[in-house]
Design an enzyme around this catalytic site. Structure first.
Site, PDB file in Angstrom:
ATOM      1  N   ASP A  49     -30.644 111.720  -8.333  1.00  0.00           N
ATOM      2  CA  ASP A  49     -30.057 112.628  -7.550  1.00  0.00           C
ATOM      3  C   ASP A  49     -29.395 113.886  -8.287  1.00  0.00           C
ATOM      4  O   ASP A  49     -28.865 113.627  -9.459  1.00  0.00           O
ATOM      5  CB  ASP A  49     -28.883 111.898  -6.890  1.00  0.00           C
ATOM      6  N   TYR A  54     -26.322 122.162 -10.386  1.00  0.00           N
ATOM      7  CA  TYR A  54     -26.173 121.273 -11.756  1.00  0.00           C
ATOM      8  C   TYR A  54     -27.012 121.904 -13.069  1.00  0.00           C
ATOM      9  O   TYR A  54     -26.731 121.666 -13.976  1.00  0.00           O
ATOM     10  CB  TYR A  54     -26.655 119.898 -11.595  1.00  0.00           C
ATOM     11  N   LYS A  79     -29.967 119.576  -3.665  1.00  0.00           N
ATOM     12  CA  LYS A  79     -28.823 119.990  -2.726  1.00  0.00           C
ATOM     13  C   LYS A  79     -29.144 121.691  -2.856  1.00  0.00           C
ATOM     14  O   LYS A  79     -29.161 122.113  -3.973  1.00  0.00           O
ATOM     15  CB  LYS A  79     -27.738 119.602  -3.123  1.00  0.00           C
ATOM     16  N   HIS A 112     -24.812 120.898  -0.105  1.00  0.00           N
ATOM     17  CA  HIS A 112     -23.993 120.610  -1.079  1.00  0.00           C
ATOM     18  C   HIS A 112     -22.511 120.369  -0.668  1.00  0.00           C
ATOM     19  O   HIS A 112     -21.829 119.368  -0.816  1.00  0.00           O
ATOM     20  CB  HIS A 112     -24.160 121.368  -2.282  1.00  0.00           C
TER      21      HIS A 112
END
Length: 285
Positions: A49, A54, A79, A112
């Site tokens: 994931d 990120y 996401k 997200h």
């Protein structure tokens, strides 16, 4: 050497399945994501994931490409970030994520955050529905959505997310939202499943159960999530912890253990509040 342990596959409402125990890479820098994901895949994890925000999709992609494991055997989630919400920008964001990951499609694409102040989550959901209808993504869901974000999205499209990834741990059990998800055939996936270092793993209830079961407190918490039916994605960059979390699959809790952990609810949120937070910031290039 891979582990003999295997997570259960959880059924999604679109006829596909997702492994119940996976590996998350939130707050893992790109250069650390590659070795961490490589180690997770070596140990046995198959659900990975990540997210655009990120900043580690490239590292995750490198790990998958170099793993020697068939792409079809790895379940990959990413996401769309808040800055990219909206119909057309979501379609572009998905293409950008694929490029960074070095894959043709992902198994699960999530919004997200609902980011209600932006008032774009319904249009963003329409874009995900379009991607799914085109066969560009296998499954679509959401993250950090409450019922009052989920219902308008479902009403506008007739399509129910397969999964809602939300903060969930014994100190924040979100029972009402989990029940709402279940009633609508939406799987609950827990981020921050171990409570983000807020003292959860030192809780005497958990340490006592861990001692009795010959497990670590983290393993007990993950076993509790699995017993609840949650999909769970613990994060670590430490090989011993990556293996320890995976070994939670072999931990059995008795009903009295689960009842004791159910009693730890504190309403303690360690991350943002989906009802109010919209978070700024651009998506990484």
């Amino acid at each position: 050497m891979t582990s003999h342990l295997h997570p259960l596959d959880v059924d999604l409402n679109d006829g596909t399945t997702i492994p119940q125990l996976g590996f998350g890479v939130w707050r893992v820098p790109d250069d650390e994501a590659q070795p961490a994901v490589e180690e997770a895949l070596r140990v046995g994890y198959r659900l990975i994931d990540t997210a655009a925000i990120y900043g580690n999709e490239r590292g995750v992609g490198r790990a998958i490409a170099g793993s020697g494991i068939a792409r079809d055997d790895i379940y990959l989630t990413t996401k769309v970030w808040n800055a990219d919400q909206g119909y057309d920008s979501t379609l572009r964001a998905y293409e950008a994520s694929l490029k960074r990951l070095g894959v043709d499609k992902v198994d699960l694409y999530l919004i997200h955050w609902a980011a209600p102040a932006l008032e774009k989550f319904v249009d963003t959901w329409k874009a995900l529905v379009h991607l799914h209808e085109q066969g560009a993504v296998t499954s679509i869901g959401v993250s950090n959505f409450h019922a009052d974000h989920l219902q308008p999205s479902i009403d506008a499209t007739g399509v129910t997310p397969v999964l809602n990834q939300v903060e969930c741990h014994p100190y924040l059990q979100i029972e009402q939202l989990r029940a709402w998800n279940t009633a609508h055939q939406i799987v609950t996936e827990a981020w921050s499943p171990l409570g983000s270092g807020k003292g959860l793993l030192e809780d005497p209830v958990l340490t006592e159960i861990a001692a009795r079961r010959g497990a670590s407190p983290a393993q007990v918490v993950l076993a509790w999530h699995i017993a609840q039916g949650n999909v769970v994605i613990p994060k670590s960059v430490t090989p011993s912890r990556i293996a320890e979390n995976w070994a939670a699959l072999g931990v059995h809790l008795e009903p009295e253990d689960i009842d004791a952990i159910d009693g730890l609810e504190r309403g303690l949120r360690t991350g943002g509040n989906p009802a109010t937070d919209s978070f700024g910031g651009d998506t990484p290039e």
